[in-house]
Design a protein around this motif. Structure first.
Motif, PDB file in Angstrom:
ATOM      1  N   ASN A 103       7.180   5.534  -7.057  1.00 42.93           N
ATOM      2  CA  ASN A 103       6.263   6.876  -6.675  1.00 42.93           C
ATOM      3  C   ASN A 103       6.605   7.641  -7.834  1.00 42.93           C
ATOM      4  O   ASN A 103       7.688   7.634  -8.443  1.00 42.93           O
ATOM      5  CB  ASN A 103       6.604   7.405  -5.407  1.00 42.93           C
ATOM      6  N   HIS A 159      -3.558  -2.914  -9.825  1.00 39.48           N
ATOM      7  CA  HIS A 159      -3.672  -2.180  -8.701  1.00 39.48           C
ATOM      8  C   HIS A 159      -4.980  -1.593  -8.417  1.00 39.48           C
ATOM      9  O   HIS A 159      -5.732  -1.313  -9.424  1.00 39.48           O
ATOM     10  CB  HIS A 159      -2.635  -0.800  -8.467  1.00 39.48           C
ATOM     11  N   GLU A 160      -5.159  -1.215  -7.168  1.00 41.07           N
ATOM     12  CA  GLU A 160      -6.607  -0.386  -6.773  1.00 41.07           C
ATOM     13  C   GLU A 160      -6.003   0.699  -6.374  1.00 41.07           C
ATOM     14  O   GLU A 160      -5.054   0.976  -5.598  1.00 41.07           O
ATOM     15  CB  GLU A 160      -7.502  -1.032  -5.705  1.00 41.07           C
ATOM     16  N   THR A 161      -6.444   1.727  -7.023  1.00 41.12           N
ATOM     17  CA  THR A 161      -5.854   3.261  -6.543  1.00 41.12           C
ATOM     18  C   THR A 161      -7.163   4.001  -6.118  1.00 41.12           C
ATOM     19  O   THR A 161      -8.008   4.064  -6.901  1.00 41.12           O
ATOM     20  CB  THR A 161      -5.228   3.940  -7.645  1.00 41.12           C
ATOM     21  N   GLU A 168       0.801  -1.218   0.020  1.00 47.51           N
ATOM     22  CA  GLU A 168       0.009  -0.142  -0.040  1.00 47.51           C
ATOM     23  C   GLU A 168       0.887   1.159   0.046  1.00 47.51           C
ATOM     24  O   GLU A 168       1.540   1.535   1.192  1.00 47.51           O
ATOM     25  CB  GLU A 168      -1.074   0.056   1.246  1.00 47.51           C
ATOM     26  N   TRP A 190      -3.223  10.574  -3.388  1.00 46.99           N
ATOM     27  CA  TRP A 190      -3.762   9.294  -3.987  1.00 46.99           C
ATOM     28  C   TRP A 190      -3.078   8.328  -3.075  1.00 46.99           C
ATOM     29  O   TRP A 190      -2.019   8.361  -2.210  1.00 46.99           O
ATOM     30  CB  TRP A 190      -3.359   9.085  -5.346  1.00 46.99           C
ATOM     31  N   SER A 239      -2.082   3.859  -3.573  1.00 47.55           N
ATOM     32  CA  SER A 239      -2.108   2.601  -4.601  1.00 47.55           C
ATOM     33  C   SER A 239      -2.071   1.559  -3.774  1.00 47.55           C
ATOM     34  O   SER A 239      -1.019   1.147  -2.993  1.00 47.55           O
ATOM     35  CB  SER A 239      -1.163   2.956  -5.674  1.00 47.55           C
ATOM     36  N   ARG A 240      -2.670   0.628  -3.956  1.00 41.37           N
ATOM     37  CA  ARG A 240      -2.980  -0.773  -3.286  1.00 41.37           C
ATOM     38  C   ARG A 240      -2.390  -1.874  -4.514  1.00 41.37           C
ATOM     39  O   ARG A 240      -3.289  -2.116  -5.463  1.00 41.37           O
ATOM     40  CB  ARG A 240      -4.430  -1.131  -2.545  1.00 41.37           C
ATOM     41  N   ARG A 241      -1.362  -2.287  -4.470  1.00 46.04           N
ATOM     42  CA  ARG A 241      -0.512  -2.980  -5.420  1.00 46.04           C
ATOM     43  C   ARG A 241      -0.848  -4.548  -5.195  1.00 46.04           C
ATOM     44  O   ARG A 241       0.003  -5.263  -4.211  1.00 46.04           O
ATOM     45  CB  ARG A 241       0.733  -2.700  -5.370  1.00 46.04           C
ATOM     46  N   CYS A 270      -6.263  -0.630 -11.982  1.00 50.77           N
ATOM     47  CA  CYS A 270      -5.160  -0.369 -12.851  1.00 50.77           C
ATOM     48  C   CYS A 270      -4.410  -1.488 -13.062  1.00 50.77           C
ATOM     49  O   CYS A 270      -4.343  -2.177 -12.560  1.00 50.77           O
ATOM     50  CB  CYS A 270      -4.456   0.873 -12.408  1.00 50.77           C
TER      51      CYS A 270
END
Length: 133
Positions: A122, A43-45, A18, A26, A28-30, A111
């Motif tokens: 990042n 990912h969920e962003t 995360e 933002w 981002s959950r990778r 994404c």
């Protein structure tokens, strides 16, 4: 090798997968990364409401699908602005430099990146994710 199954609440949130924007606009959950060997990352962003993020993925192509919230994407080459809301997909098929705006509520995006990212990336000062081998 077994199939990959991950629970975002148990396996991603609160871990190194995360990642938070340096300026807080933002997170981002990778869920799938380069080391998973799939050839893409997934990912969920979450784009925070009322924010602006400059992005220019010079090393990656990205497809994005909005599943909640709202915002806008501005193509910096053409000046065209597109509304984003639940059900809208956009693809940065030409390494498109853009501004991404969070709308009146947080925007939840799914994404896919090609090539896949390693997980710690990042945006740099130019909105770019570095290509990490």
């Amino acid at each position: 090798v077994l199939m990959i199954v991950r629970d975002i609440k148990k396996d991603v949130i609160g871990t190194s997968k995360e990642v938070f924007a340096k300026d807080g606009q933002w997170l981002s959950r990778r869920m799938l990364l380069k080391d998973d060997g799939m050839g893409f990352s997934f990912h969920e962003t979450i784009i925070k409401a009322n924010t602006k993020t400059h992005i220019h993925y010079q090393n990656h192509l990205e497809a994005v699908y909005c599943v909640a919230g709202n915002g806008k994407i501005e193509d910096l080459k053409t000046g065209v602005v597109h509304e984003i809301y639940d059900g809208v997909m956009y693809a940065l098929n030409n390494h498109d430099e853009h501004n991404l705006y969070g709308g009146s509520e947080d925007m939840r995006l799914i994404c896919v990146f090609n090539p896949p990212i390693k997980g710690t990336e990042n945006h740099d000062e130019n909105g770019v994710y570095p290509l990490i081998d």
